[in-house]
Design an enzyme around this catalytic site. Structure first.
Site, PDB file in Angstrom:
ATOM      1  N   CYS A 268       0.820  -1.669   2.414  1.00  0.00           N
ATOM      2  CA  CYS A 268      -0.900  -1.717   1.837  1.00  0.00           C
ATOM      3  C   CYS A 268      -1.423  -1.489   2.437  1.00  0.00           C
ATOM      4  CB  CYS A 268      -0.347  -3.168   1.129  1.00  0.00           C
ATOM      5  SG  CYS A 268       0.576  -3.497  -0.180  1.00  0.00           S
TER       6      CYS A 268
ATOM      7  N   GLY B  40      -0.489   3.071   0.960  1.00  0.00           N
ATOM      8  CA  GLY B  40       0.590   2.896  -0.654  1.00  0.00           C
ATOM      9  C   GLY B  40       0.295   4.007  -1.342  1.00  0.00           C
TER      10      GLY B  40
END
Ligand code: SF4
Length: 467
Positions: free
Chosen positions: A6, A32
């Site tokens: 992420c 991401g």
């Protein structure tokens, strides 16, 4: 291709922050691509998140709705918890102490133990991700302490693993980095406020400037005018993920004071010095091997050339193996440029090899297009062990380097020669001490205890103990 978990961002400013966070997330999109989300605080916490790329999830109407002067944002690629909207972030809870929202990059290694433990106490979880565990613990300790910093500290004692996270609580933003600093988190100044972000490129876009990296184990309260630092726990030897410099981070990002592009060039130079070839061209596997290949070319004097054209509009999920031959599926992604390949001796450079399937296909393709020799040079050491900290290299059985010599791997790949960078050469290229890096997936020694694995600085596997 390796995938990270992420990207996170948090902003406090004098003016509305939704456009700032939107633009920052676009700069972090490479971290991401499955979902994106944002939470801002005005009188209330407003959230929007959905599956898709940042520009697909947000539009001017939504950004206008998200009015607030503090906020947090997230882009996600799932390695744990599955790919679904329920696991998209920010994650939010409304407590008696106030409203809490959280975004998180990393993986907890004791998530399952915590989940099992708290289930026996009557807790019910609505998602399968680690982030819900963290926010529920925070809410619990806030109810006891009524103090956010103390609550974060208590949570940091309980959770183990990698986490760079940003928390928004009653109009305040806190950046938190795990005690090993495995995932990156940088603190910066923007025109009318401050920002924490996974990477410095988000600040570049906003004409901001890096103040410094958030230190391993540090909690930073981010305000529009000032920021405040608090220790989160005992200082531990840092263990920054080496793959951030080798591959994950954008080449133009500065992580823990080192520019990724320069590290990649130094890796290429080291490979050229250690494994020179009398070749016609140095060819990168686009885009991941480009900076390494430039370094190799610079140090060796062998000309750099683009010998493989990447199709940017092919999503791997839409390539159905049953409909395409293997050769067609690789050519759909990477097509050779014939004059650079035909009758030429090629040094082919990439950042890493995990399974080796794609590399093998590329080598076959280059020989089919008339290459005389294909010498592979790799910017990371052989991957021999899983990552437990949020990178999707999970099973030893899939690694081509697992239990094989370099010569055996070369044979499988069908290359003329093969040279990986060594761990020592890599550490030298990053220009940080060996003891300040996580090298778990290439050494099998991890910065924190993992059941059944060897811990860094630990002499023997049987001396393992859970902290
Ligand atoms: S195990 Fe490898 S990929 Fe995972 S954090 Fe450590 S260096 Fe990075």
């Amino acid at each position: 291709m390796l995938r990270d978990h992420c990207g996170v961002v948090g902003v406090a400013a004098e003016s509305q922050v939704s456009n700032t966070i939107f633009n920052a997330l676009r700069m972090l999109q490479h971290r991401g691509q499955e979902s994106a989300g944002m939470a801002v605080h005005a009188h209330d916490t407003l959230i929007h998140k959905d599956m898709g790329l940042v520009h697909q999830v947000f539009n001017p109407t939504i950004l206008e709705y998200l009015r607030g002067t503090v906020g947090i944002g997230h882009v996600r690629y799932s390695t744990t918890g599955g790919s679904s909207l329920e696991n998209a972030q920010p994650i939010f809870v409304d407590t008696a102490e106030g409203q809490l929202a959280l975004v998180h990059n990393g993986d907890l290694v004791n998530a399952q133990q915590l989940r099992d433990h708290y289930k026996t106490k009557g807790w019910a979880f609505t998602t399968t991700g680690d982030s819900e565990i963290i926010i529920r613990l925070l809410a619990r300790y806030l109810a006891d302490t009524h103090d956010m910093i103390r609550s974060i500290r208590t949570v940091m004692k309980e959770i183990k693993g990698s986490y760079s996270m940003v928390i928004m609580y009653n109009g305040k933003v806190y950046g938190v980095r795990d005690p090993y600093g495995i995932k990156p988190l940088v603190l910066g100044k923007i025109v009318d406020g401050h920002m924490v972000s996974s990477e410095s490129v988000a600040l570049d876009l906003l004409d901001g400037e890096v103040i410094r990296d958030v230190m391993p184990g540090e909690i930073v309260e981010v305000g529009a005018e000032i920021f405040k630092s608090s220790p989160g726990g005992a200082a531990l030897s840092p263990a920054h993920c080496m793959f951030e410099w080798v591959y994950f981070a954008r080449a133009d990002s500065v992580l823990d004071t080192k520019l990724a592009y320069e590290v990649r060039r130094r890796i290429g130079k080291a490979l050229a010095r250690a494994a020179p070839v009398d070749a016609d061209f140095v060819v990168p596997v686009p885009d991941s091997g480009r900076a390494h290949a430039i370094g190799y070319s610079y140090a060796s004097g062998v000309p750099y050339a683009e010998g493989l054209m990447k199709n940017r509009y092919v999503d791997r999920t839409f390539i159905m193996p049953s409909q395409l031959s293997r050769e067609m599926s690789i050519k759909l992604k990477l097509n050779p440029i014939r004059p650079v390949i035909e009758d030429k001796s090629i040094v082919l450079v990439d950042d890493s090899i995990v399974r080796g399937t794609t590399m093998r296909q590329i080598v076959q393709l280059l020989f089919k297009f008339g290459a005389k020799e294909v010498h592979i040079r790799v910017g990371s050491p052989p991957i021999i062990a899983p990552c437990y900290f949020g990178v999707d290299i999970k099973h030893r059985k899939y690694f081509i380097a697992n239990g094989r010599s370099v010569e055996e791997i070369r044979e499988i790949l069908g290359a003329t020669s093969l040279r990986y960078i060594t761990v020592d050469e890599l550490v030298e290229a990053i220009e940080l001490p060996y003891d300040h890096l996580c090298l778990g997936c290439v050494t099998g020694e991890y910065p924190l205890p993992i059941p059944g694995e060897k811990t860094r600085f630990q002499a023997r596997l049987d001396s393992f103990r859970q902290e």
